[in-house]
Design a protein around this motif. Sequence first.
Motif, PDB file in Angstrom:
ATOM      1  N   VAL A   1      66.896  32.680   0.700  1.00 65.28           N
ATOM      2  CA  VAL A   1      67.796  31.922   0.082  1.00 65.28           C
ATOM      3  C   VAL A   1      68.562  32.869  -0.840  1.00 65.28           C
ATOM      4  O   VAL A   1      68.197  33.290  -1.772  1.00 65.28           O
ATOM      5  CB  VAL A   1      67.067  30.884  -0.817  1.00 65.28           C
ATOM      6  CG1 VAL A   1      68.197  29.939  -1.249  1.00 65.28           C
ATOM      7  CG2 VAL A   1      65.966  30.217  -0.282  1.00 65.28           C
TER       8      VAL A   1
ATOM      9  N   ASP B   1      62.861  29.920 -10.273  1.00 58.74           N
ATOM     10  CA  ASP B   1      62.967  30.244  -8.688  1.00 58.74           C
ATOM     11  C   ASP B   1      63.516  28.942  -8.113  1.00 58.74           C
ATOM     12  O   ASP B   1      62.890  28.185  -7.623  1.00 58.74           O
ATOM     13  CB  ASP B   1      61.842  30.717  -8.061  1.00 58.74           C
ATOM     14  CG  ASP B   1      61.807  31.045  -6.367  1.00 58.74           C
ATOM     15  OD1 ASP B   1      62.800  30.795  -5.970  1.00 58.74           O
ATOM     16  OD2 ASP B   1      60.659  31.108  -6.084  1.00 58.74           O
ATOM     17  N   ARG B   2      64.950  28.833  -8.228  1.00 57.40           N
ATOM     18  CA  ARG B   2      65.526  27.459  -7.576  1.00 57.40           C
ATOM     19  C   ARG B   2      65.459  27.556  -6.219  1.00 57.40           C
ATOM     20  O   ARG B   2      65.191  26.505  -5.649  1.00 57.40           O
ATOM     21  CB  ARG B   2      67.004  27.696  -8.140  1.00 57.40           C
ATOM     22  CG  ARG B   2      67.174  27.442  -9.573  1.00 57.40           C
ATOM     23  CD  ARG B   2      66.914  26.116 -10.119  1.00 57.40           C
ATOM     24  NE  ARG B   2      68.094  25.196  -9.785  1.00 57.40           N
ATOM     25  CZ  ARG B   2      67.973  23.803 -10.030  1.00 57.40           C
ATOM     26  NH1 ARG B   2      66.751  23.425 -10.240  1.00 57.40           N
ATOM     27  NH2 ARG B   2      68.990  23.090  -9.845  1.00 57.40           N
ATOM     28  N   ALA B   3      65.558  28.754  -5.467  1.00 55.56           N
ATOM     29  CA  ALA B   3      65.300  28.693  -4.200  1.00 55.56           C
ATOM     30  C   ALA B   3      64.171  28.089  -3.635  1.00 55.56           C
ATOM     31  O   ALA B   3      64.022  27.195  -2.637  1.00 55.56           O
ATOM     32  CB  ALA B   3      65.780  30.147  -3.576  1.00 55.56           C
TER      33      ALA B   3
ATOM     34  N   TYR C   1      70.738  23.364  -2.973  1.00 53.57           N
ATOM     35  CA  TYR C   1      71.216  23.891  -2.062  1.00 53.57           C
ATOM     36  C   TYR C   1      72.726  24.035  -2.303  1.00 53.57           C
ATOM     37  O   TYR C   1      73.527  25.006  -2.013  1.00 53.57           O
ATOM     38  CB  TYR C   1      71.165  23.640  -0.467  1.00 53.57           C
ATOM     39  CG  TYR C   1      69.760  23.713  -0.112  1.00 53.57           C
ATOM     40  CD1 TYR C   1      68.915  24.601  -0.691  1.00 53.57           C
ATOM     41  CD2 TYR C   1      69.165  22.868   0.646  1.00 53.57           C
ATOM     42  CE1 TYR C   1      67.736  24.874  -0.202  1.00 53.57           C
ATOM     43  CE2 TYR C   1      67.767  22.900   1.029  1.00 53.57           C
ATOM     44  CZ  TYR C   1      66.981  24.003   0.503  1.00 53.57           C
ATOM     45  OH  TYR C   1      65.730  24.237   0.904  1.00 53.57           O
TER      46      TYR C   1
ATOM     47  N   ILE D   1      66.521  29.470   3.746  1.00 50.64           N
ATOM     48  CA  ILE D   1      65.507  28.336   3.872  1.00 50.64           C
ATOM     49  C   ILE D   1      65.501  27.731   5.039  1.00 50.64           C
ATOM     50  O   ILE D   1      66.484  27.426   5.610  1.00 50.64           O
ATOM     51  CB  ILE D   1      66.122  27.421   2.815  1.00 50.64           C
ATOM     52  CG1 ILE D   1      66.148  28.208   1.514  1.00 50.64           C
ATOM     53  CG2 ILE D   1      65.290  26.147   2.607  1.00 50.64           C
ATOM     54  CD1 ILE D   1      66.228  27.825   0.302  1.00 50.64           C
TER      55      ILE D   1
ATOM     56  N   PHE E   1      73.786  26.278  -4.753  1.00 55.90           N
ATOM     57  CA  PHE E   1      74.013  27.719  -4.393  1.00 55.90           C
ATOM     58  C   PHE E   1      75.366  27.896  -3.481  1.00 55.90           C
ATOM     59  O   PHE E   1      76.128  28.789  -3.689  1.00 55.90           O
ATOM     60  CB  PHE E   1      72.860  28.021  -3.166  1.00 55.90           C
ATOM     61  CG  PHE E   1      71.580  28.271  -3.908  1.00 55.90           C
ATOM     62  CD1 PHE E   1      71.459  29.544  -4.859  1.00 55.90           C
ATOM     63  CD2 PHE E   1      70.481  27.593  -3.711  1.00 55.90           C
ATOM     64  CE1 PHE E   1      70.345  29.884  -5.146  1.00 55.90           C
ATOM     65  CE2 PHE E   1      69.222  27.914  -4.210  1.00 55.90           C
ATOM     66  CZ  PHE E   1      69.139  29.021  -5.169  1.00 55.90           C
TER      67      PHE E   1
ATOM     68  N   LYS F   1      62.813  24.672  -1.547  1.00 51.54           N
ATOM     69  CA  LYS F   1      62.081  24.715  -0.386  1.00 51.54           C
ATOM     70  C   LYS F   1      60.808  23.790  -0.591  1.00 51.54           C
ATOM     71  O   LYS F   1      60.660  22.872   0.376  1.00 51.54           O
ATOM     72  CB  LYS F   1      61.500  26.084  -0.178  1.00 51.54           C
ATOM     73  CG  LYS F   1      60.391  26.149   0.721  1.00 51.54           C
ATOM     74  CD  LYS F   1      60.842  26.055   2.185  1.00 51.54           C
ATOM     75  CE  LYS F   1      61.627  26.810   2.910  1.00 51.54           C
ATOM     76  NZ  LYS F   1      61.894  26.408   4.451  1.00 51.54           N
TER      77      LYS F   1
ATOM     78  N   SER G   1      62.203  31.473   4.664  1.00 54.39           N
ATOM     79  CA  SER G   1      62.778  30.863   3.243  1.00 54.39           C
ATOM     80  C   SER G   1      63.827  31.945   2.509  1.00 54.39           C
ATOM     81  O   SER G   1      63.806  32.054   1.433  1.00 54.39           O
ATOM     82  CB  SER G   1      61.606  30.706   2.242  1.00 54.39           C
ATOM     83  OG  SER G   1      60.995  31.863   1.944  1.00 54.39           O
TER      84      SER G   1
ATOM     85  N   PHE H   1      73.729  30.659   6.197  1.00 53.30           N
ATOM     86  CA  PHE H   1      72.849  29.913   5.188  1.00 53.30           C
ATOM     87  C   PHE H   1      73.165  28.444   5.680  1.00 53.30           C
ATOM     88  O   PHE H   1      71.800  27.552   5.380  1.00 53.30           O
ATOM     89  CB  PHE H   1      73.603  29.806   3.773  1.00 53.30           C
ATOM     90  CG  PHE H   1      73.312  28.810   2.682  1.00 53.30           C
ATOM     91  CD1 PHE H   1      72.070  29.073   2.069  1.00 53.30           C
ATOM     92  CD2 PHE H   1      73.807  27.579   2.404  1.00 53.30           C
ATOM     93  CE1 PHE H   1      71.751  28.232   1.021  1.00 53.30           C
ATOM     94  CE2 PHE H   1      73.438  26.803   1.441  1.00 53.30           C
ATOM     95  CZ  PHE H   1      72.462  27.101   0.871  1.00 53.30           C
TER      96      PHE H   1
ATOM     97  N   LEU I   1      68.622  34.597   0.660  1.00 54.78           N
ATOM     98  CA  LEU I   1      67.756  33.723   1.152  1.00 54.78           C
ATOM     99  C   LEU I   1      67.957  33.124   2.590  1.00 54.78           C
ATOM    100  O   LEU I   1      68.943  33.468   3.305  1.00 54.78           O
ATOM    101  CB  LEU I   1      68.038  32.481   0.287  1.00 54.78           C
ATOM    102  CG  LEU I   1      69.272  32.255  -0.171  1.00 54.78           C
ATOM    103  CD1 LEU I   1      69.410  30.823  -0.348  1.00 54.78           C
ATOM    104  CD2 LEU I   1      69.451  32.846  -1.680  1.00 54.78           C
TER     105      LEU I   1
END
Length: 242
Positions: free
Chosen positions: A13, A157-159, A192, A18, A195, A163, A11, A210, A16
Amino acid sequence: MSLSRCFALSSLVLPLAIGSASGLMLDAVRPTIAWAQTDSEADRLLDEGIELYRISEWRQALDTWQQALELYRQAGNRTGEAIILGNIGNVYQSLGDYPQALDYQEQSLTLKRELGDRAGEAITLGNIGIIYRLLEDYPQALDYYEQSLALKRELGDRAGEAKTLGNMGYLFEAQSEPQLAIIFFQEAVNIYEEFRERHQSFEQDNQTTFTATVEDIYRKLADLLLQQDRILEAQQVLDLLQ
């Protein structure tokens, strides 16, 4: 602590990664304080186990982390203990021993809650959800995913949120509910893409890494859209990977 040490294995993200369709998140953040010389050896074993896990040497990773667990306990390092318990749970999951995996993840969850490690708690809640999905106990899986998602959103925690949304997509796909799966995969992809927009200045290698780590979600979403004859939307999703 370097950024390279601050990841959950599948992970990462920004910084990171993911990762795989399994959604497995290896709680690999090292303890921030070396409390004693014993911790230094335990930290080394933690790192060694991560490298073994990367190359799917499950049994060796398990043996290594069991040694680290004993050292963290001897040193009274409960943070290290909580991390290793979760990692051992992930190994048992990879080995297909779901009852053992669940036992270690629940121990990790209890300890993280006692320590007030809310970010770690969110990861472990998600890991428990994955185990219940693999056990085909879908209501329990959904319950743990929802707890994980709520906590990640609260923490910003957007990452991690992406997930968990992806994991929920896989959960609904497993229950033959493609419309719901599409909704959750779309939400994950939207994050995503945020990001990608925000980090367009990243070096090409980082952008490529990524894309490689998230493309399973994009392709799964496109496949489900195609199954619904939503061909244009599916192509638009695939185009995002270019």
